[in-house]
Design a protein around this motif. Structure first.
Motif, PDB file in Angstrom:
ATOM      1  N   GLY A 499       0.813  -1.215   0.000  1.00 15.29           N
ATOM      2  CA  GLY A 499       0.000   0.000   0.000  1.00 15.29           C
ATOM      3  C   GLY A 499       0.841   1.257   0.000  1.00 15.29           C
ATOM      4  O   GLY A 499       0.569   2.213  -0.732  1.00 15.29           O
ATOM      5  N   ILE A 500       1.880   1.266   0.840  1.00 14.47           N
ATOM      6  CA  ILE A 500       2.757   2.438   0.908  1.00 14.47           C
ATOM      7  C   ILE A 500       3.506   2.623  -0.403  1.00 14.47           C
ATOM      8  O   ILE A 500       3.656   3.743  -0.904  1.00 14.47           O
ATOM      9  N   THR A 501       3.980   1.504  -0.992  1.00 13.88           N
ATOM     10  CA  THR A 501       4.679   1.584  -2.275  1.00 13.88           C
ATOM     11  C   THR A 501       3.768   2.140  -3.359  1.00 13.88           C
ATOM     12  O   THR A 501       4.158   3.006  -4.159  1.00 13.88           O
ATOM     13  N   SER A 502       2.533   1.652  -3.404  1.00 11.70           N
ATOM     14  CA  SER A 502       1.570   2.131  -4.400  1.00 11.70           C
ATOM     15  C   SER A 502       1.300   3.621  -4.238  1.00 11.70           C
ATOM     16  O   SER A 502       1.248   4.382  -5.203  1.00 11.70           O
ATOM     17  N   ALA A 503       1.144   4.051  -2.983  1.00  7.49           N
ATOM     18  CA  ALA A 503       0.869   5.466  -2.730  1.00  7.49           C
ATOM     19  C   ALA A 503       2.047   6.335  -3.149  1.00  7.49           C
ATOM     20  O   ALA A 503       1.866   7.416  -3.731  1.00  7.49           O
ATOM     21  N   CYS A 504       3.267   5.856  -2.856  1.00  8.55           N
ATOM     22  CA  CYS A 504       4.457   6.633  -3.231  1.00  8.55           C
ATOM     23  C   CYS A 504       4.576   6.778  -4.742  1.00  8.55           C
ATOM     24  O   CYS A 504       4.932   7.846  -5.260  1.00  8.55           O
ATOM     25  N   ARG A 505       4.299   5.677  -5.462  1.00  6.48           N
ATOM     26  CA  ARG A 505       4.381   5.748  -6.921  1.00  6.48           C
ATOM     27  C   ARG A 505       3.344   6.713  -7.494  1.00  6.48           C
ATOM     28  O   ARG A 505       3.635   7.494  -8.408  1.00  6.48           O
ATOM     29  N   ARG A 506       2.127   6.653  -6.966  1.00  7.73           N
ATOM     30  CA  ARG A 506       1.079   7.564  -7.443  1.00  7.73           C
ATOM     31  C   ARG A 506       1.407   9.006  -7.094  1.00  7.73           C
ATOM     32  O   ARG A 506       1.187   9.925  -7.880  1.00  7.73           O
ATOM     33  N   PHE A 507       1.977   9.169  -5.922  1.00  6.50           N
ATOM     34  CA  PHE A 507       2.384  10.486  -5.465  1.00  6.50           C
ATOM     35  C   PHE A 507       3.440  11.065  -6.406  1.00  6.50           C
ATOM     36  O   PHE A 507       3.384  12.217  -6.824  1.00  6.50           O
ATOM     37  N   GLN A 508       4.419  10.222  -6.765  1.00  4.10           N
ATOM     38  CA  GLN A 508       5.502  10.653  -7.647  1.00  4.10           C
ATOM     39  C   GLN A 508       4.967  10.961  -9.049  1.00  4.10           C
ATOM     40  O   GLN A 508       5.359  11.949  -9.672  1.00  4.10           O
ATOM     41  N   LYS A 509       4.049  10.103  -9.533  1.00  5.94           N
ATOM     42  CA  LYS A 509       3.496  10.307 -10.871  1.00  5.94           C
ATOM     43  C   LYS A 509       2.740  11.624 -10.954  1.00  5.94           C
ATOM     44  O   LYS A 509       2.882  12.384 -11.921  1.00  5.94           O
ATOM     45  N   ASN A 510       1.925  11.939  -9.964  1.00  9.85           N
ATOM     46  CA  ASN A 510       1.163  13.191  -9.951  1.00  9.85           C
ATOM     47  C   ASN A 510       2.080  14.390  -9.887  1.00  9.85           C
ATOM     48  O   ASN A 510       1.844  15.422 -10.530  1.00  9.85           O
ATOM     49  N   ALA A 511       3.161  14.248  -9.105  1.00 11.83           N
ATOM     50  CA  ALA A 511       4.078  15.373  -8.967  1.00 11.83           C
ATOM     51  C   ALA A 511       4.769  15.672 -10.283  1.00 11.83           C
ATOM     52  O   ALA A 511       4.921  16.821 -10.687  1.00 11.83           O
ATOM     53  N   ILE A 512       5.200  14.617 -10.996  1.00 12.09           N
ATOM     54  CA  ILE A 512       5.890  14.809 -12.271  1.00 12.09           C
ATOM     55  C   ILE A 512       4.945  15.414 -13.296  1.00 12.09           C
ATOM     56  O   ILE A 512       5.306  16.304 -14.062  1.00 12.09           O
ATOM     57  N   THR A 513       3.689  14.921 -13.302  1.00  6.74           N
ATOM     58  CA  THR A 513       2.697  15.441 -14.253  1.00  6.74           C
ATOM     59  C   THR A 513       2.459  16.920 -14.024  1.00  6.74           C
ATOM     60  O   THR A 513       2.444  17.731 -14.956  1.00  6.74           O
ATOM     61  N   ASN A 514       2.302  17.308 -12.789  1.00  7.54           N
ATOM     62  CA  ASN A 514       2.047  18.718 -12.462  1.00  7.54           C
ATOM     63  C   ASN A 514       3.259  19.596 -12.745  1.00  7.54           C
ATOM     64  O   ASN A 514       3.146  20.739 -13.168  1.00  7.54           O
ATOM     65  N   ALA A 515       4.462  19.007 -12.506  1.00 11.93           N
ATOM     66  CA  ALA A 515       5.668  19.805 -12.712  1.00 11.93           C
ATOM     67  C   ALA A 515       5.911  20.085 -14.194  1.00 11.93           C
ATOM     68  O   ALA A 515       6.479  21.105 -14.565  1.00 11.93           O
TER      69      ALA A 515
END
Length: 531
Positions: A499-515
């Motif tokens: 669960g934590i790994t999945s959340a981190c990956r989604r977190f990273q993906k959203n950050a890159i998209t927004n950046a």
């Protein structure tokens, strides 16, 4: 228009600044006041299943980590002695069938006196079933219980090799005991004793029935005189008959008063004897050898290991018996640890210096324990049957001894998780010491000091099928729940990590998209457009 161009220019500058700033994880952010990745978006990174996996994972890990404490509490409630508990009912009146096989050593060449090496043959077994009951029970505020016990023996002719009327010949015990008491008196007193023994027609040997030697006892003129003139035996009170178990069948006083730990304060101490006859030392041996220690042999500490040493306190021997070297074994489908008695029981400093405090009187060969002071002055020495683990000197001092580990070893097998004894083989031999005496005619022809084997017993106890099933169920529950707790720990860790790994990956993906967006539209940026 100039104002609009000025505002768009500031937006462009902010965007460039956002793109050029990086966090330690490599994600691009604006300044703390201009972040384009908001708290709302971060929470959004945790989807429903992600949050469920993390929460469920942590819950399973918590249960797995708390389970040992919960299981220990359950075991404590089951094993500690308290009024009305199941363990108390089993302890109060032992449900385990117990029996004792008694073997006699018959002296084959008594007419030679002791001018020649004595020759013995074994008789028996004579089987008696034993019933133990705790009486006069008092619960104390310090987590102990005080009690006495009664023991009843019932002869079982079907499983005996002989009858209670069988004749046994061995050393004459009553005059031997009196001569031993007189050994340090004045020469004139020893000669007076010799004259008295001659007048009473006492012999070096005697022949009695099994029944007389055990429970019924036999009369002796010496005992009659001592009862009328107790100063002859130094004021020691003696019974009107002699028998190894005389007046013990059903007695509630002979075994003494015991004080035992109930395990309420510390379950590891359950069953430990704290005092005997209101004392924490026996008074029969020096230093640590006289300490009251060990258990009664009916209750042991839970969570035993191979390296543990278990102790059994015996009022009959006035000492604690230590068993060690736990070996894994199976008894009727139950895994247990088998602890056996070693040379420390029959050593008085010959091998282990720590046992030197058991030496009383003159040194004796390895294989004997002097309990004369514990047996009212009668020169009684305890050994394993047939002098098992004794020195060659001892074994060969008489004819007829055939020590065998399988037949003569003392051992107890315990189920280690709950401390339940599942197989008991308690084996001891009673021996009497005979010494030459120039002043007592009866022993003037004795060539050397002999340790005459009198009898040995094999006390056995094992679980009934019903009790075996009960123990198996308890062990199975413990094993299954412990395994289940381990599985929960693994599953919970995997779920939480996933669960934590999945959340981190989604977190990273959203950050890159927004950046990478050409025109970040964070509320802080839009709010700064100066129109």
């Amino acid at each position: 228009m100039p104002a609009l161009r000025k505002g768009l220019s500031r937006v462009s500058e902010d965007t460039e600044g956002f793109k050029n700033q990086e966090d330690p994880g490599g994600l691009q952010y604006g300044s703390s006041s201009n972040s384009v990745f908001t708290d709302h978006e971060m929470i959004g990174a945790f989807g429903f299943y992600t949050k469920l996996a993390i929460q469920l994972g942590f819950a399973l890990v918590a249960v797995a980590l708390l389970w040992p404490a919960m299981l220990s509490y359950i075991i404590k409630q089951e094993m500690q002695l308290s009024p009305g508990s199941k363990s108390f009912e089993h302890w109060k009146e032992t449900p385990v069938p117990m029996y004792i096989d008694v073997y006699f050593h018959n002296w084959e060449n008594p007419y030679d006196g002791l001018s020649e090496k004595p020759v013995f043959s074994q008789m028996g077994p004579y089987r008696f079933y034993e019933k133990r009951t705790k009486v006069d029970i008092t619960w104390n505020d310090n987590g102990t219980v005080s009690y006495r016990q009664t023991r009843h023996w019932f002869f079982d002719p079907e499983h005996s090799n002989g009858t209670l009327q069988d004749q046994v010949t061995n050393i004459n015990m009553v005059p031997l005991g009196l001569a031993h008491v007189f050994r340090f008196k004045e020469e004139s007193e020893r000669r007076s004793l010799s004259y008295a023994l001659t007048l009473m027609s006492q012999k070096l040997w005697m022949t009695k029935t099994v029944e007389e030697l055990l429970f019924e006892g036999y009369q002796d003129s010496i005992l009659t005189v001592i009862n009328r003139l107790p100063f002859i035996a130094g004021g020691v009170q003696v019974a009107d008959r002699f028998g190894w178990f005389y007046e013990r069948n059903g007695s509630r006083s002979i075994d003494g008063v015991f004080n035992m730990d109930t395990g309420v304060n510390d379950i590891k101490q359950v069953g430990h004897i704290r005092s005997w006859n209101y004392e924490n030392t026996t008074g029969y041996f020096r230093d640590r050898c006289g300490n009251v220690d060990g258990t009664s042999g009916e209750v042991f500490s839970p969570y035993l290991s191979k390296e543990d040493t278990i102790g059994l306190f015996s009022g009959d021997l006035c000492r604690t018996i230590y068993l060690n070297n736990g070996q894994e074994t199976m008894v009727d489908g139950i895994k247990g640890l088998r602890y056996a008695g070693g040379t420390d029981l029959v050593d008085s400093g010959k091998i282990d210096p720590n046992t030197s405090c058991f030496q009383e009187g003159d040194p004796v060969p390895l294989g004997l324990l002097n309990i004369t002071s514990c047996r009212f002055g009668l020169p009684v020495f305890i050994s394993y049957p047939h002098f098992y683990l004794g020195s060659d000197e001892l074994v060969k001092s008489v004819e007829g001894m055939e020590p065998e580990k399988e037949k003569h070893e003392f051992s107890i097998t315990v189920e280690p998780t709950y401390g339940v004894p599942i197989d008991v083989k308690a084996r001891f031999q009673i021996n009497l010491m005979v010494e030459p005496s120039e002043d007592v005619l009866l022993y003037s022809d004795v060539k050397e000091r002999y340790f005459m084997p009198i009898l040995w017993f094999d006390q056995r106890a094992s679980l009934t099928p019903a009790l075996q099933d009960e123990v198996k169920t308890m062990v199975s529950i413990y094993t299954i729940t412990s395994s289940l707790a381990f599985c929960l720990l693994i599953i919970g860790t995997i779920l939480a990590a996933a669960g934590i790994t999945s959340a981190c990956r989604r977190f990273q993906k959203n950050a890159i998209t927004n950046a990478s967006s050409p025109c970040p539209c964070g509320p802080n940026v839009i709010g700064r457009i100066d129109v």
